[in-house]
Design a protein around this motif. Sequence first.
Motif, mmCIF file in Angstrom:
data_model
loop_
_atom_site.group_PDB
_atom_site.id
_atom_site.type_symbol
_atom_site.label_atom_id
_atom_site.label_comp_id
_atom_site.label_asym_id
_atom_site.label_seq_id
_atom_site.Cartn_x
_atom_site.Cartn_y
_atom_site.Cartn_z
ATOM 1 N N LEU A 123 0.820 -1.208 0.000
ATOM 2 C CA LEU A 123 0.000 0.000 0.000
ATOM 3 C C LEU A 123 0.857 1.261 0.000
ATOM 4 O O LEU A 123 0.551 2.232 -0.700
ATOM 5 C CB LEU A 123 -0.939 -0.017 1.206
ATOM 6 N N PHE A 124 1.923 1.266 0.786
ATOM 7 C CA PHE A 124 2.770 2.446 0.829
ATOM 8 C C PHE A 124 3.497 2.641 -0.506
ATOM 9 O O PHE A 124 3.649 3.771 -0.987
ATOM 10 C CB PHE A 124 3.791 2.351 1.966
ATOM 11 N N ASP A 125 3.944 1.549 -1.112
ATOM 12 C CA ASP A 125 4.614 1.672 -2.408
ATOM 13 C C ASP A 125 3.641 2.106 -3.503
ATOM 14 O O ASP A 125 4.032 2.795 -4.451
ATOM 15 C CB ASP A 125 5.281 0.352 -2.776
ATOM 16 N N MET A 126 2.386 1.705 -3.378
ATOM 17 C CA MET A 126 1.384 2.238 -4.303
ATOM 18 C C MET A 126 1.326 3.759 -4.196
ATOM 19 O O MET A 126 1.245 4.464 -5.211
ATOM 20 C CB MET A 126 0.000 1.648 -3.997
ATOM 21 N N LEU A 127 1.402 4.267 -2.972
ATOM 22 C CA LEU A 127 1.389 5.708 -2.768
ATOM 23 C C LEU A 127 2.641 6.361 -3.351
ATOM 24 O O LEU A 127 2.566 7.443 -3.941
ATOM 25 C CB LEU A 127 1.271 6.024 -1.281
ATOM 26 N N VAL A 128 3.788 5.700 -3.204
ATOM 27 C CA VAL A 128 5.030 6.248 -3.768
ATOM 28 C C VAL A 128 4.921 6.366 -5.285
ATOM 29 O O VAL A 128 5.258 7.402 -5.877
ATOM 30 C CB VAL A 128 6.230 5.368 -3.376
ATOM 31 N N SER A 162 -2.045 16.104 -4.709
ATOM 32 C CA SER A 162 -1.206 15.985 -3.518
ATOM 33 C C SER A 162 -2.060 15.879 -2.256
ATOM 34 O O SER A 162 -1.748 15.104 -1.347
ATOM 35 C CB SER A 162 -0.259 17.183 -3.409
ATOM 36 N N LEU A 163 -3.146 16.636 -2.217
ATOM 37 C CA LEU A 163 -4.055 16.527 -1.078
ATOM 38 C C LEU A 163 -4.620 15.116 -0.984
ATOM 39 O O LEU A 163 -4.702 14.521 0.108
ATOM 40 C CB LEU A 163 -5.187 17.545 -1.212
ATOM 41 N N GLY A 164 -5.026 14.555 -2.118
ATOM 42 C CA GLY A 164 -5.521 13.174 -2.118
ATOM 43 C C GLY A 164 -4.470 12.207 -1.605
ATOM 44 O O GLY A 164 -4.777 11.290 -0.844
ATOM 45 N N ALA A 165 -3.204 12.431 -1.997
ATOM 46 C CA ALA A 165 -2.129 11.560 -1.535
ATOM 47 C C ALA A 165 -1.922 11.685 -0.031
ATOM 48 O O ALA A 165 -1.704 10.680 0.664
ATOM 49 C CB ALA A 165 -0.836 11.894 -2.279
ATOM 50 N N TYR A 166 -1.981 12.894 0.505
ATOM 51 C CA TYR A 166 -1.806 13.080 1.945
ATOM 52 C C TYR A 166 -2.907 12.368 2.735
ATOM 53 O O TYR A 166 -2.650 11.748 3.774
ATOM 54 C CB TYR A 166 -1.810 14.571 2.296
ATOM 55 N N LEU A 167 -4.130 12.448 2.230
ATOM 56 C CA LEU A 167 -5.232 11.786 2.918
ATOM 57 C C LEU A 167 -5.083 10.263 2.842
ATOM 58 O O LEU A 167 -5.381 9.544 3.807
ATOM 59 C CB LEU A 167 -6.563 12.232 2.324
ATOM 60 N N VAL A 205 -7.903 6.010 2.489
ATOM 61 C CA VAL A 205 -7.059 5.391 1.467
ATOM 62 C C VAL A 205 -7.667 5.580 0.080
ATOM 63 O O VAL A 205 -6.967 5.887 -0.893
ATOM 64 C CB VAL A 205 -6.862 3.891 1.775
ATOM 65 N N SER A 206 -8.985 5.424 -0.021
ATOM 66 C CA SER A 206 -9.654 5.521 -1.316
ATOM 67 C C SER A 206 -9.654 6.940 -1.873
ATOM 68 O O SER A 206 -9.782 7.120 -3.090
ATOM 69 C CB SER A 206 -11.100 5.025 -1.203
ATOM 70 N N THR A 207 -9.512 7.937 -1.016
ATOM 71 C CA THR A 207 -9.590 9.320 -1.487
ATOM 72 C C THR A 207 -8.544 9.607 -2.556
ATOM 73 O O THR A 207 -8.838 10.230 -3.584
ATOM 74 C CB THR A 207 -9.420 10.295 -0.305
ATOM 75 N N GLY A 208 -7.313 9.171 -2.333
ATOM 76 C CA GLY A 208 -6.280 9.410 -3.343
ATOM 77 C C GLY A 208 -6.614 8.763 -4.665
ATOM 78 O O GLY A 208 -6.447 9.373 -5.735
ATOM 79 N N TRP A 209 -7.119 7.525 -4.610
ATOM 80 C CA TRP A 209 -7.463 6.843 -5.865
ATOM 81 C C TRP A 209 -8.665 7.521 -6.530
ATOM 82 O O TRP A 209 -8.714 7.629 -7.772
ATOM 83 C CB TRP A 209 -7.779 5.376 -5.606
ATOM 84 N N LEU A 210 -9.637 7.976 -5.746
ATOM 85 C CA LEU A 210 -10.812 8.638 -6.318
ATOM 86 C C LEU A 210 -10.452 9.989 -6.932
ATOM 87 O O LEU A 210 -11.040 10.393 -7.940
ATOM 88 C CB LEU A 210 -11.880 8.817 -5.237
ATOM 89 N N VAL A 211 -9.503 10.692 -6.321
ATOM 90 C CA VAL A 211 -9.029 11.945 -6.918
ATOM 91 C C VAL A 211 -8.360 11.663 -8.256
ATOM 92 O O VAL A 211 -8.633 12.337 -9.261
ATOM 93 C CB VAL A 211 -8.057 12.664 -5.967
ATOM 94 N N LYS A 212 -7.483 10.674 -8.282
ATOM 95 C CA LYS A 212 -6.796 10.351 -9.534
ATOM 96 C C LYS A 212 -7.782 9.894 -10.600
ATOM 97 O O LYS A 212 -7.604 10.180 -11.791
ATOM 98 C CB LYS A 212 -5.756 9.257 -9.275
ATOM 99 N N ALA A 213 -8.836 9.189 -10.192
ATOM 100 C CA ALA A 213 -9.843 8.724 -11.146
ATOM 101 C C ALA A 213 -10.817 9.822 -11.559
ATOM 102 O O ALA A 213 -11.589 9.641 -12.502
ATOM 103 C CB ALA A 213 -10.630 7.555 -10.549
ATOM 104 N N ALA A 214 -10.793 10.964 -10.839
ATOM 105 C CA ALA A 214 -11.700 12.080 -11.127
ATOM 106 C C ALA A 214 -13.158 11.683 -10.951
ATOM 107 O O ALA A 214 -14.023 12.004 -11.774
ATOM 108 C CB ALA A 214 -11.472 12.629 -12.533
ATOM 109 N N VAL A 215 -13.441 10.980 -9.848
ATOM 110 C CA VAL A 215 -14.815 10.630 -9.491
ATOM 111 C C VAL A 215 -15.440 11.834 -8.786
ATOM 112 O O VAL A 215 -14.822 12.469 -7.938
ATOM 113 C CB VAL A 215 -14.828 9.395 -8.564
#
Length: 580
Positions: A123-128, A162-167, A205-215
């Motif tokens: 999970l952490f490497d996914m964030l990296v 970046s905000l999504g990543a921090y969350l 955790v899902s917030t970063g992925w949802l931001v990247k997906a533009a949901v």
Amino acid sequence: MTTLSPVGVVAGPIVVAALLLVCGRWLPRPVVDGVAILTTAAVGVSGAFLTPGAVTAGGWPAGVGIPLVVDGASRVLVTLVGTLATVALLFSWRYFSDVEAHFQGLVLLFVAGLGGFALSGDLFDMLVFFELMGACGFALAAYKIEEARSLQGGLTFGIVNSLGAYLTLCGIGLLYARTGTLGLAPLGAAHLPADTATVAAFVLVSTGWLVKAAVVPFHFWLADAHAVAPTPVCVLFSGVMAPLGVYGLARVHAVVFGALDVTVALTVLGLVTAVLGAVMCVLQRNVKRLLAYSTIAHIGTFVVAVAVSSPEASAGWLTDVVGHAGVKGALFLLVGVLLARHGSVDEIELGGSCRRSRGIAALMALGGLALAGLPPFGSALGKGLIEQAVPVPVAVVLTLVAVLTGAAVLRVALRLVGIGPLPADRADDVRTTGEGEERETRRLERLPVTMLAGPVLLLGGSLAVGLLTPGVLGAAGTALVDGAGYRDLVLGGVPPTTPPAEVAWSASGLVVGTAAAVVAVLLALGAVYAGRLPTVLRRRVPRQNRAVLGLERLHSGHVGDYVAWVFVGITALGALVLLG
């Protein structure tokens, strides 16, 4: 059969990027382009030959090195990343009039981030890898640094992502404090209970992925970034970066948070995203923004499929991802051609510009039909599989969404060849029109073969997916929802034995897809001839405009507003999961 390690997929582009950044100033431009294209092509080809299983980069022991896991889903996505990047770089070979090696270097680093995210088993490497992807994406979005709009769009991209990543990092911290591990498989083996703390971790955790997906409502940055990013970069943003956010959501839920029932939450988010994206798509005059909102609409369809969490739905959205990437990539490249030849991406200003070059308009019309669901494109096949896996009312909404996005693109294609009258008043105080867009290359009277080949190859690829209905997509869909199989593969080295989902056309899919394409054509014709509608119908347009212009104003371009909507989205997602 020859097998390959996934380490090279990530490390190769990074090493080549470093070499190009150091030596590129002394190398001829064709050498730089050629090396970059060969590298991304190698990534794409490698995807088909990766050895299923888990490895640790550098030979470090588990828990110290970076774990990379290869299964059906990650192989498909790595192949897609390499293919799209290759076509984008091929298009840019003769597209940019002045480009230095750092453009190709950024693209290669971006490819490494995309591939690493798809392969990461931690999970952490996914964030990296998410952050590597975000840093390169920010730089690519703001590549035209001399333009204020480019800097604003890139800054919005960087801040919101970046905000999504921090969350997401906060959610990772919660999981580590609770389990003492961050590997996806070990986290899944911990069998987290469906309590409030688990819900909080899932939402963060899902917030970063949802931001990247533009949901929706995490989506505001995407259209702004697409509007200013170089056209070849938009191919990667829409074709694979945003769908990888959906992949991250599906992977983490299936492996780590399987105890949580998120069907209602993701269905609601997916439908809202699909509908809002389709409505905003229809409203646009700037063709790049139109295509960006079309991507948001289709991302909503993918999220609905993830909510179902069945092998059939998963195979459907992965098939749709591949088919949609080909179609949307081709459409963005066609917009790049229009910008190079006419210096505009405004639908009205481009009216009649392709009367003598109808091939461009024909390819765009073909892309619009594919988005609407015309068989036998891969996007139509995937959409049909999703619609069979969801309740009928949801399937109807998704079909209407596809019709609207396809009709918007067909409307542009009709205007390009001069069909229908152009509006007398071209002023627009709310919408971004796309007039006066700076060319990304010198004016091109004759198009290079490399620029024409890209759209044709991508549309042909989407068509091939629909015609061949490759079984690898069924296996990939099954692997993506099989959390137990993923854990067995990583922790025990046991290959999954679950039979793959079937990827095949159905009679209903063929009929509905064809009907949707016909309706999209009729809507597009109605749109270009709207000025000739009967008076009783035209009287209703201003009232409708007041409502939709309010929706336009929500997309203000102010990054502070977008940050506020991220927290609205977190609250909504948490409430939906708890209540669902």
